[in-house]
Design an enzyme around this catalytic site. Structure first.
Site, short mmCIF file in Angstrom:
data_model
loop_
_atom_site.label_atom_id
_atom_site.label_comp_id
_atom_site.label_asym_id
_atom_site.label_seq_id
_atom_site.Cartn_x
_atom_site.Cartn_y
_atom_site.Cartn_z
N SER A 177 42.25 37.34 36.45
CA SER A 177 41.09 38.09 37.28
C SER A 177 39.77 37.95 36.37
O SER A 177 38.66 38.57 36.84
CB SER A 177 41.64 39.76 37.54
OG SER A 177 41.52 40.12 36.28
N HIS A 207 43.92 34.82 42.84
CA HIS A 207 43.87 36.24 42.62
C HIS A 207 44.24 37.10 43.55
O HIS A 207 43.77 37.45 44.65
CB HIS A 207 42.47 36.41 41.97
CG HIS A 207 42.44 37.82 41.45
ND1 HIS A 207 40.96 38.54 41.64
CD2 HIS A 207 43.07 38.61 40.74
CE1 HIS A 207 41.28 39.58 40.94
NE2 HIS A 207 42.54 39.65 40.45
N GLU A 237 41.64 36.07 46.78
CA GLU A 237 40.80 35.33 46.24
C GLU A 237 41.17 33.92 45.89
O GLU A 237 42.16 33.81 44.98
CB GLU A 237 39.86 35.84 45.00
CG GLU A 237 39.11 36.94 45.42
CD GLU A 237 38.31 37.82 44.31
OE1 GLU A 237 37.42 38.31 44.61
OE2 GLU A 237 38.94 37.68 43.01
N ASN A 259 35.56 41.57 41.63
CA ASN A 259 35.15 42.26 40.30
C ASN A 259 33.45 42.19 40.36
O ASN A 259 32.80 42.92 39.66
CB ASN A 259 36.04 41.75 39.36
CG ASN A 259 37.17 42.35 39.05
OD1 ASN A 259 37.75 43.37 39.97
ND2 ASN A 259 38.05 41.36 38.64
#
Length: 628
Positions: A535, A556, A568, A606
């Site tokens: 991540s 991810h 992702e 993120n």
């Protein structure tokens, strides 16, 4: 049936067959009067990779225009077929509706109406509503029809809901009120007719699809795992607009109706039968036959449709002033706690239901409902939620112009290896085996770690089996697709020698991930993809110095993997297009909403979360209490 009647039927059918053969020999389909045929999102280029454009394109809304009845070639006075034999001609004759298959009438006068729109799933659009009115006029004007069965012409799907695109395209949301009224007027007209209405449900009946069935006198659904019933409008910041707030409480009770409408939960067949949401649950092969039989019985009076009786406790809670006041107090407190008043839809649903219970007129109740719908449709919350829904929908390859190369489709990947049997690794293994149908090698360092992963899988699948969301056969297949391995398993390199994709889900340590990548390259074939579930670590750093950098990318997932839809996919500059394409196909088969993201800090999610955390830290530093 006596022998003379049998001979007459055989003679009549023989003459019809001869007539069909004569027409076929003449090479024409004109003048069927004797045969009575059927007639009358992500676009930020600094975050998403350039490859995403080809995978995340916008779905085309172009649809074919409805075909009209050709009176030059058909002399039949009504647009329906009355026997099974005519169905053979129907496939070759002109289709009369865009959103429905041509209607068939059984020998007992039951009209079978099958939804079958131009999209991959059935939805209720404005055009479909207008066509439904024309279809109903055809049905109600036909004196031979004694009852109607509504089903779907598409496998494993009834109606997925209303076409949200129609609502989103309207600038002044108040103009949707007369459109909705026209639909509910049609439903009321159908309900008020002397024709019994039966819904035969297989697959999802959601939103407007479920509301359609609520206007029917009798509902039958299959026991298929794909069958689910619900009103998910609240998830789009809306409320049911086709009579759901009026009909659902009368059928399942106020408490269950609130549960369904405020959460958008999907009800499975067993629970639906228990609540009275459906009257029967049958196997798929029996669905149409049983629906026709019920329709016949309702039409001839040998059966009377009844609703599930309430227990005395539910009567005291739902049908008395004191009980209702306690229901409203409890549910409003729960909504406030879960939404903090930030979402208007749940509160509006409560408001509409509460107002409706105080009225005796169905027209007045429907007026309040559609006015509430229009008010919610105009809120920024609904606009945002619809945007998220449309973005997720457009990311699915079947809804955009994504195409896979012949090499990918003709030689699909079959075996996946997951390194690490923790919460993340076991979750990846579950969706790979259950949704993707892959053979999965689940490997951990020791038996203790592996046992936790196997227990996670068994607990999840056993829960689905208990709730009948999975058959025993499916449970056995999924479990057999999991091959447990540890570092001490001597044969594990042989298993990996036939692996198409390796997904590592170990600790966030760069040196460990490089070490694992090097080890995998030594035991896997040249075509094997190596995907890291990192991540935070740049993919290019993990691929640095490896033997096959073109095969390395990031995949991810988000925890818990079986519940979180986003995936992702992160290629680095050296990832090959073929590897990216294969990874996208695998992620899609796992049931994920895949987005292709650049190899930048934070990737996509993120990276979006970062500014929020910075702002929160600044607020705390300035003395703002955490509870605010």
């Amino acid at each position: 049936m006596n022998s003379s009647t049998t001979r007459m039927m055989l003679l009549r059918n023989s003459r019809r067959v001869s007539a069909w053969r004569s027409l076929a020999a003449a090479g024409t389909t004109s003048n069927y009067s004797a045969l009575r045929p059927i007639s009358s999102l992500f676009t930020a280029s600094n975050i998403l990779g350039p490859q995403s454009k080809s995978y995340l394109s916008t779905v085309s809304n172009a649809t074919a225009s409805p075909s009209n009845f050709d009176h030059q070639h058909h002399t039949c006075s009504h647009p329906f077929s009355t026997n099974a034999a005519t169905a053979a001609i129907e496939s070759e004759s002109k289709r009369q509706y865009q959103y429905f298959q041509n209607v068939q009438i059984t020998s007992s006068g039951v009209a079978i109406v099958k939804f079958d729109g131009p999209k991959s799933v059935n939805t209720i659009s404005f055009e479909m509503k207008d066509e439904a009115r024309r279809l109903w006029q055809d049905i109600s004007s036909n004196s031979e029809i004694t009852a109607v069965v509504y089903s779907s012409g598409k496998p494993n799907t009834f109606i997925a809901g209303a076409d949200i695109g129609d609502i989103a395209a309207i600038e002044d949301k108040q103009t949707v009120i007369p459109i909705i009224q026209d639909a509910t007027d049609l439903f009321q007209e159908m309900k008020a007719s002397s024709l019994p209405l039966v819904a035969a449900i297989d697959g999802p009946a959601l939103g407007g699809g479920l509301e359609w069935t609520l206007w029917c006198d009798y509902r039958i659904c299959t026991d298929s795992p794909s069958t689910k019933l619900g009103l998910p409008e609240v998830k789009l910041g809306l409320l049911p607009g086709f009579g759901g707030t009026v009909n659902l409480p009368q059928i399942v009770g106020l408490q269950n109706a609130l549960d369904m409408m405020l959460t958008g939960k999907e009800v499975r067949p067993k629970q639906a039968k228990k609540w009275g949401l459906v009257d029967e649950v049958v196997s798929l092969p029996s669905l149409e036959k049983r629906a026709v039989a019920v329709a016949e019985s309702l039409a001839n009076g040998s059966m009377i449709a009844t609703r599930k009786k309430k227990s005395w406790m539910n009567y005291a809670i739902e049908d008395t002033t004191l009980g209702q006041s306690q229901v409203w107090k409890t549910v409003e407190a729960k909504v406030q706690k879960s939404t903090d008043g930030k979402y208007p839809a749940p509160l509006k649903i409560i408001e509409v239901l509460k107002a409706g219970l105080g009225l005796s007129s169905t027209d007045e109740k429907l007026t309040i409902e559609r006015e509430g719908f229009a008010a919610l449709a105009a809120t920024p919350e609904s606009e945002a939620l619809i945007g998220i829904f449309e973005g997720m929908t457009s990311c699915k390859p079947k809804n955009n112009n994504t195409t896979f190369s012949p090499a990918t489709t003709q030689n699909p990947d079959k075996r996946i290896a997951v390194l690490g049997a923790g919460l993340m690794g076991a979750g990846i293994a579950q969706v790979s085996a259950e949704k993707g149908g892959f053979e999965v090698l689940l490997k951990d360092r020791d038996l203790a770690g592996l046992a936790k992963g196997e227990a996670y899988l068994d607990d999840n699948w056993s829960a689905k089996l208990k709730k009948r969301r999975m058959t025993q056969y499916q449970y056995n297949i999924h479990k057999s697709n999991i091959i447990p391995l540890t570092d001490s398993t001597k044969s594990w390199p042989k298993h990996f020698a036939k692996t198409d994709l390796v997904i590592e889900a170990v600790f966030e340590d760069l040196s460990l991930k490089r070490q694992i990548l090097s080890q995998m390259e030594s035991v896997t074939p040249a075509h094997t993809i190596f995907a890291t579930n990192t991540s935070a670590i740049p993919i290019r750093d993990i691929a640095e110095g490896c033997a096959r950098p073109a095969n390395v990318l990031g995949m991810h997932y988000f925890s818990p993997v079986p519940n979180m839809p986003l995936l992702e996919i992160i290629p680095h500059d050296g990832t090959s297009p073929e590897v990216l394409e294969r990874s996208l196909r695998i992620g899609t088969k796992q049931g994920k909403t895949c987005i292709v993201v650049k190899d930048v800090p934070g990737f996509y999610v993120n990276r979006c979360l970062g500014p929020y955390l910075v702002e929160v830290s600044a607020l705390v530093k300035d003395g703002v209490p955490l509870e605010k």
